[in-house]
Scaffold this active site. Structure first.
Site: not given
Length: 401
Positions: A83, A234, A263, A287, A331, A358
């Protein structure tokens, strides 16, 4: 020799340019160097390189942030970024476009191992696995862009509000960035763009839908899913299936047992757990996003053993009368679960915890909290779910002592 033209940030002049030898990688998409006794966090470099850096941020004696603007001695792992704006002073979205694919994954493995060692006291060799697919490019199915004063779409610079306008994005999936860069937008607007598994594109300008329907459709873990077009799913097309398979292998509750999915999003992992516990078992899915919880309940309507709770995880665990779990899957968002949630889980004494993370620093902090409460890390897998960036996804298995 690699070199770039670079316009310094306000307040940085030629005196802020100097040579350094680049040291190890650090969490956040940069490497560590030292100059005159001060730490320098250097972007656009690789360990072992000799570079000229330009300071972009001065923390008054604490540390500098800098960009490598000229490479004097290059690493053999250096490549030309695909890029044109993945350079100093350019887009802040990608951290490692100048690095070969194999080396990107080894850098991420080094970061995960360092965070585990420093924050959790865990010495463990880490391997970052590539996800199935076409490699480093055209994987990102959901993204956000900003609009400059002239109505042109682009991405923010690193640690900056400045908008770097673009003609395209090599890591974006077809049907995303290419759908918004050729038209004018309201100056200063924020754009969200996504493409689902059917190929439908969804664009929103702020909160206003511009194109696409009200519901996106995804396919993972052998099921069809309805999700909010710009809600959580995702972003790598192979990620949901891959993580679901790891959860299936490691969670493994027996028929009739109780499992928690914290979650839970729209119910991906809850569906895996529900199949394992069967009609006589129970899955508690929690959630905080109400729309996602409602979609989760709809997605799993054929699985009456799943009980969906809409609310903050800590509030539900504190107030709801929940059955004790044999296994917990969680998660959490990038900041991690935190000690309060860890304490609430450990108090129920599940045999196993499967933690999808993450952010390696947040994971390591929470693993340390779990260790204090009798849970040890027994397995770990890491995945390159965000190629070209510093982000990495981990799945950790903890067992009660």
């Amino acid at each position: 020799m690699f070199s770039w033209s670079f316009f310094d940030e306000p307040g940085c002049d030629e005196l802020s340019r100097f040579e350094v030898t680049v040291g190890p990688v650090a969490h956040g998409g940069h490497c560590v160097a030292r100059h005159e006794g001060r730490v320098v966090f250097v972007r656009h470099a690789l360990p072992g390189e000799r570079v000229v850096v330009s300071v972009t941020e001065d923390r008054q004696g604490s540390f500098w942030r800098a960009d490598a603007v000229e490479v004097l001695e290059a690493s053999p792992d250096r490549v030309v970024p695909p890029c044109p704006v993945a350079v100093p002073g350019g887009c802040g979205g990608c951290d490692w476009q100048h690095v070969s694919a194999e080396r990107q994954r080894s850098l991420k493995a080094d970061v995960v191992a360092e965070q585990l060692r420093r924050l959790a006291g865990i010495d463990r060799e880490v391997v970052v696995e590539a996800l199935p697919g076409d490699g480093l490019l055209h994987w990102r199915t959901r993204t956000r862009l900003a609009v400059d004063a002239h109505g042109k779409a682009g991405f923010r610079g690193h640690r900056s509000h400045a908008v770097v306008t673009i003609d395209g994005c090599p890591i974006a999936a077809q049907g995303t960035v290419d759908k918004v860069v050729d038209r004018d937008w309201a100056a200063g607007a924020e754009l969200s763009v996504a493409v689902d598994s059917t190929g439908e594109t969804f664009v929103a300008e702020g909160r206003r839908p511009v194109s696409g329907g009200s519901t996106a459709h995804e396919r993972a873990a052998g099921r069809d899913w309805t999700v909010a077009p710009h809600g959580f799913w995702q972003v790598h097309p192979a990620a949901a299936d891959t993580f679901a398979q790891v959860v299936r292998e490691w969670a493994a509750p027996a028929a009739g047992e109780v499992a928690w999915d914290l979650y839970a999003g729209v119910g991906l992992f809850a569906s895996i757990l529900a199949a394992q516990v069967g009609a006589e078992g129970t899955v508690v899915a929690v959630e905080s996003d109400r729309r996602a919880a409602e979609q989760g309940a709809d997605n799993l309507a054929d699985l009456p053993q799943v009980r969906v709770f809409a609310g903050r995880v800590e509030a539900v665990l504190d107030r709801a009368q929940l059955p004790d779990p044999r296994v917990v899957v969680l998660d959490p968002p990038r900041k991690g679960a935190g000690s309060r949630i860890v304490k609430s889980i450990a108090r129920r004494r599940p045999d196993r915890v499967v933690y999808v993370a993450c952010d390696p620093a947040a994971l390591a902090r929470d693993l340390a909290s779990f260790a204090e409460r009798g849970y040890d890390l027994t397995d770990l897998r890491a995945f390159d779910a965000f190629p070209m960036t510093h982000h990495v996804e981990c799945v950790a298995l903890l067992n009660r002592r």
